[in-house]
Design a protein around this motif. Sequence first.
Motif, mmCIF file in Angstrom:
data_model
loop_
_atom_site.group_PDB
_atom_site.id
_atom_site.type_symbol
_atom_site.label_atom_id
_atom_site.label_comp_id
_atom_site.label_asym_id
_atom_site.label_seq_id
_atom_site.Cartn_x
_atom_site.Cartn_y
_atom_site.Cartn_z
ATOM 1 N N LEU A 182 0.819 -1.219 0.000
ATOM 2 C CA LEU A 182 0.000 0.000 0.000
ATOM 3 C C LEU A 182 0.848 1.263 0.000
ATOM 4 O O LEU A 182 0.449 2.288 -0.573
ATOM 5 C CB LEU A 182 -0.925 -0.009 1.228
ATOM 6 C CG LEU A 182 -2.097 -1.004 1.170
ATOM 7 C CD1 LEU A 182 -2.646 -1.247 2.567
ATOM 8 C CD2 LEU A 182 -3.195 -0.475 0.241
ATOM 9 N N ARG A 185 1.421 2.702 -3.357
ATOM 10 C CA ARG A 185 0.277 3.141 -4.162
ATOM 11 C C ARG A 185 0.119 4.655 -4.068
ATOM 12 O O ARG A 185 0.437 5.275 -3.050
ATOM 13 C CB ARG A 185 -1.013 2.473 -3.667
ATOM 14 C CG ARG A 185 -0.999 0.960 -3.702
ATOM 15 C CD ARG A 185 -1.144 0.417 -5.100
ATOM 16 N NE ARG A 185 -2.400 0.852 -5.711
ATOM 17 C CZ ARG A 185 -2.739 0.586 -6.976
ATOM 18 N NH1 ARG A 185 -1.915 -0.100 -7.746
ATOM 19 N NH2 ARG A 185 -3.875 1.005 -7.465
ATOM 20 N N THR A 187 -2.924 5.962 -4.709
ATOM 21 C CA THR A 187 -4.337 6.165 -4.393
ATOM 22 C C THR A 187 -4.643 5.545 -3.041
ATOM 23 O O THR A 187 -3.807 4.862 -2.449
ATOM 24 C CB THR A 187 -5.240 5.514 -5.463
ATOM 25 O OG1 THR A 187 -5.035 4.086 -5.442
ATOM 26 C CG2 THR A 187 -4.916 6.052 -6.856
ATOM 27 N N SER A 188 -5.867 5.766 -2.563
ATOM 28 C CA SER A 188 -6.259 5.263 -1.246
ATOM 29 C C SER A 188 -6.626 3.782 -1.272
ATOM 30 O O SER A 188 -6.791 3.170 -0.210
ATOM 31 C CB SER A 188 -7.456 6.060 -0.715
ATOM 32 O OG SER A 188 -7.130 7.434 -0.607
ATOM 33 N N PHE A 189 -6.785 3.218 -2.476
ATOM 34 C CA PHE A 189 -7.254 1.839 -2.574
ATOM 35 C C PHE A 189 -6.249 0.973 -3.320
ATOM 36 O O PHE A 189 -5.352 1.461 -3.997
ATOM 37 C CB PHE A 189 -8.625 1.786 -3.264
ATOM 38 C CG PHE A 189 -9.715 2.448 -2.470
ATOM 39 C CD1 PHE A 189 -10.269 1.821 -1.366
ATOM 40 C CD2 PHE A 189 -10.182 3.709 -2.824
ATOM 41 C CE1 PHE A 189 -11.271 2.428 -0.628
ATOM 42 C CE2 PHE A 189 -11.182 4.324 -2.104
ATOM 43 C CZ PHE A 189 -11.728 3.692 -0.994
ATOM 44 N N ASP A 197 -10.042 -4.557 -2.571
ATOM 45 C CA ASP A 197 -10.200 -3.812 -1.317
ATOM 46 C C ASP A 197 -11.365 -4.360 -0.498
ATOM 47 O O ASP A 197 -11.261 -4.535 0.722
ATOM 48 C CB ASP A 197 -10.442 -2.332 -1.638
ATOM 49 C CG ASP A 197 -9.276 -1.712 -2.367
ATOM 50 O OD1 ASP A 197 -8.364 -1.196 -1.708
ATOM 51 O OD2 ASP A 197 -9.267 -1.763 -3.610
ATOM 52 N N SER A 220 0.252 2.817 6.495
ATOM 53 C CA SER A 220 -0.448 2.682 5.206
ATOM 54 C C SER A 220 -1.607 1.704 5.327
ATOM 55 O O SER A 220 -2.688 1.930 4.771
ATOM 56 C CB SER A 220 0.530 2.210 4.119
ATOM 57 O OG SER A 220 1.571 3.143 3.930
ATOM 58 N N ALA A 223 -4.477 3.417 7.403
ATOM 59 C CA ALA A 223 -5.189 4.424 6.607
ATOM 60 C C ALA A 223 -6.093 3.754 5.579
ATOM 61 O O ALA A 223 -7.246 4.176 5.372
ATOM 62 C CB ALA A 223 -4.176 5.346 5.916
ATOM 63 N N TRP A 224 -5.573 2.712 4.942
ATOM 64 C CA TRP A 224 -6.377 1.995 3.938
ATOM 65 C C TRP A 224 -7.613 1.374 4.579
ATOM 66 O O TRP A 224 -8.726 1.485 4.051
ATOM 67 C CB TRP A 224 -5.512 0.924 3.285
ATOM 68 C CG TRP A 224 -6.285 -0.104 2.515
ATOM 69 C CD1 TRP A 224 -6.796 0.025 1.257
ATOM 70 C CD2 TRP A 224 -6.639 -1.417 2.962
ATOM 71 N NE1 TRP A 224 -7.440 -1.127 0.881
ATOM 72 C CE2 TRP A 224 -7.363 -2.037 1.914
ATOM 73 C CE3 TRP A 224 -6.406 -2.141 4.135
ATOM 74 C CZ2 TRP A 224 -7.858 -3.331 2.002
ATOM 75 C CZ3 TRP A 224 -6.898 -3.424 4.231
ATOM 76 C CH2 TRP A 224 -7.610 -4.009 3.174
ATOM 77 N N ASN A 226 -9.188 2.221 7.239
ATOM 78 C CA ASN A 226 -10.152 3.250 7.628
ATOM 79 C C ASN A 226 -11.016 3.684 6.450
ATOM 80 O O ASN A 226 -12.205 3.978 6.606
ATOM 81 C CB ASN A 226 -9.426 4.456 8.217
ATOM 82 C CG ASN A 226 -8.831 4.152 9.590
ATOM 83 O OD1 ASN A 226 -9.289 3.236 10.286
ATOM 84 N ND2 ASN A 226 -7.801 4.903 9.977
ATOM 85 N N HIS A 227 -10.416 3.727 5.242
ATOM 86 C CA HIS A 227 -11.199 4.049 4.046
ATOM 87 C C HIS A 227 -12.166 2.917 3.695
ATOM 88 O O HIS A 227 -13.335 3.159 3.380
ATOM 89 C CB HIS A 227 -10.264 4.308 2.857
ATOM 90 C CG HIS A 227 -9.549 5.617 2.925
ATOM 91 N ND1 HIS A 227 -10.196 6.840 2.842
ATOM 92 C CD2 HIS A 227 -8.230 5.902 3.055
ATOM 93 C CE1 HIS A 227 -9.303 7.816 2.923
ATOM 94 N NE2 HIS A 227 -8.109 7.277 3.058
#
Length: 938
Positions: A182, A185, A187-189, A197, A220, A223-224, A226-227
Amino acid sequence: MSGVGVQLHQRVEVGKPAELSSPCFTDRNNQTRQTEQSVPIPERRGESERGGERKAGQMKLFVSEGNPHCVKALAALELSGLKCDVQLVNHEERVVPFLNRPVIPVLLLPSGQHLFSANAICQLLLEMAGKSTDESKQLLEWEATELQPALLQALHKQALQGKSSEAAAVLKGPLGWLDQYLSKRTTSFLTEEILADIVLGAALYPVLSDPAFEVGDLPSLQAWFNHVRELPACQSAAQKVLNGKGLEALKGFLQKQPVPHLQRRDSPPSASEMEESEPVMTQEEIEAAAQAWRKGLPRCSATPQKKHPILPEEGKRNVLLTSALPYVNNVPHLGNIIGCVLSADVFARYGRLRGWNLLYVCGTDEYGTATENKAREEGLTPQEICDKYHAVHCAIYKWFQISFDYFGRTTTERQTEISQNIFWRLHERGFLLEDTVEQLHCENCQRFLADRFVEGVCPHCRYPEARGDQCDKCGRLINAVELKEPQCKVCQQTPVVRSSKHLFLDLPKLESELEQWLDKSTSSGDWTNNAKNITRSWLRDGLKPRCITRDLKWGTPVPHPDYSDKVFYVWFDAPIGYLSITANYTSEWEKWWKNPQQVELYNFMAKDNVPFHSVVFPCSLLGAQDNYTLVNNLVATEYLNYEDTKFSKSRGVGVFGDMAKDTGIPSDVWRFYLLYLRPEGQDSAFSWADMALKNNSELLNNLGNFINRAGMFVSKFFEGHVPEMVLQDEDKRLIAQVCWELKQYIQLLDKVRIRDALKCILNISRHGNQYIQVNEPWKKIKGGDDDRQRAGTVTGVSVNVACLLSAMLEPYMPTVSQTIRDQLQAPAHCSSATLGTDGGFLCTLSAGHPIGTVSPLFQKLESEQIEALKKRFGGQQVPSSMVNSAQPKPPAAVEPTVNASVSAADPERAKQLAAAVAEQVRTHTHTHIHIYIYIDTI
């Protein structure tokens, strides 16, 4: 459990799910196959209470509360937007009626097929919605093979034992890898369509959403997650399965599941354990593996050449290896090949690489009823039939690269000499009995009919074509006089019952000694479970005397003057062929066969041969009292079927040895697939569709892809020389993983678990592909000095893993193995150094080593090609031996005196052939027989 679904790589048209081929699809007979027909939906108890009958064209997803696998299935369904009924059931309910255990989640398709792997369900739903990419498939494969086994163990520790720190330790490796992935990356996904994801996030939801679980310093990943947890699909699925209770909701489900274990190095894993587990490495183990790797390959002036004859040597492990002698009366099919000679060949090649002093002998079994019957069918003498088919067998095994040290035959003077010697020793020691038996006699042919010369109606199941010794339908053993409506196979006349005197081996008299030997051999050696069980079944009701003579002309003559018109029964005579074939190989054969203190004997066979190798043959040798070497390790396979039926030469169904070459598929690919589905614990079935899938996914996309990429990076980025390698933690971790797989491979093959060991090879190449994918050397090579150095390290480690794979592949795919070494210009002794007694994963290709030209190892099997082959071998194909002018022609022992077109049903011709057989045996034409010798000098 979810790992099954990762092989689902085809695009699926909406409305056509029945055309998808996957191991997770089953029909009502629990057969995995590709089909275009709709399978009726089984009626299920309580269906009306669940909302009535399913509407045509509509799917149904069965889930249960507290089942962590259901979170990702529901989340994927929500993300797909597809219409699908969702049915909540108890997690112990058997939704799939033909499975022995309950499995949830289950997706019931419009065709009536069941899909019961969570990952496969997720992927299918997103495929149908057009929201899946190759990148997401790779991540789903990682989730199934790497994350899921560790996650299930962590859930047990966290939810049932409250051991948060231990749960975190179990997940440290997979979560660390995901965090690193991650971090690269932008992006967030993980992927654009967020399929991966949803699946990974939903799988991790129960653990990562628990406040007591300590993620550690993985920013990382945190944070991922949490999204992902805020996505409506994930929230909805978690609510339905966990019901707001968190880990508490999983306790009921987890308590009913076996405690998962991550395999340690103490013992070889079972096949299921291998699929579901990965090692948990300590930092000390990782450092030790890296240190050992750095030592490199020891210097060796040359690979020792094999010298014949191979004889036992003091201080070495002396292994005598045999595979059941194939009947010479026909062409072996794929089931014959994998059950005997191919399985033994893998073990023989492996043993040589391990440094064992090993002799592998085999040959054609040429005496008996089957040969005489085949001779009559083809209008030849038995000797001509033996010469013809011995040459056919030699050519087939040579094409399949079977590395016999000697391939002989049983129609030799040494066979007569040794068989008659054992007979006289048994006679002198009182282990033979005389008795009168009733036999069928054909008045028209004027002869007693041996078992396979008579057919009739089975007295047990009424099968109309039962043989005189056994019914092919129900499998029951039969005395020929018990057959209803018997017929002579030569002239089709009804035989009559007559009496005949015969000799019997007194098995009851040898039973006590046999049991003592069996207890020792089965407890100290490697006997397969089916071999042990079949042997016990023979002993359970007590042994009975067994007839060792037959009223035939074609066989080893009985030397007793009162039985001069008889020959030895093939199952007394044929196993002695191992001894006589060795005696034709070397005059010092007794150093192998009368040396039980120094020699380990391995017998390979299909399960139907077990009692003759575990009871009858050992009793003959025990009774002879001549210090014979008895089997230490009896390795038996189950049966290999062809698609949904049996191999049949007469009906043209299935692939036979002389036809495999004509398919255009290399022998190494045939070897790989047969060994991949080797019927070790239960019967298995050859499938063209599955062969294409394994070739295209495991060989082409997995193994071949990794080895080709590793070599190409050296050629393209580093001018054909292995770059300098500066190991970081990630590289050391890969080396440690590879070391672990190599150790499992050695432990498994030492125990003759051939199919399981092959999966270690594929696991290593999967690790290698993931390692390359995460580190992206093709990008780093364009960066600064640090990035270029990193690209070099990744490339150098990868090409060394490829070299290791060449060594591990050598027993399975010898040509591919040699091709890899040629491309990498690897040292000649790298395989033996890697797999030898003190071997391991070593840096074989050091910095600066030049490699050769790299090219692809495998070709894709296209669907059109597979369909054509499936049709060709589905029935009534013409054997290649009838149309191929290059087929080896048998040398004649005598000038042919019969016309091959003579009808086998011609009674007069049958009498002429019988007279020819009698004359041939009377004049003892053994001295005129051409002996074919296939000596492997690799």
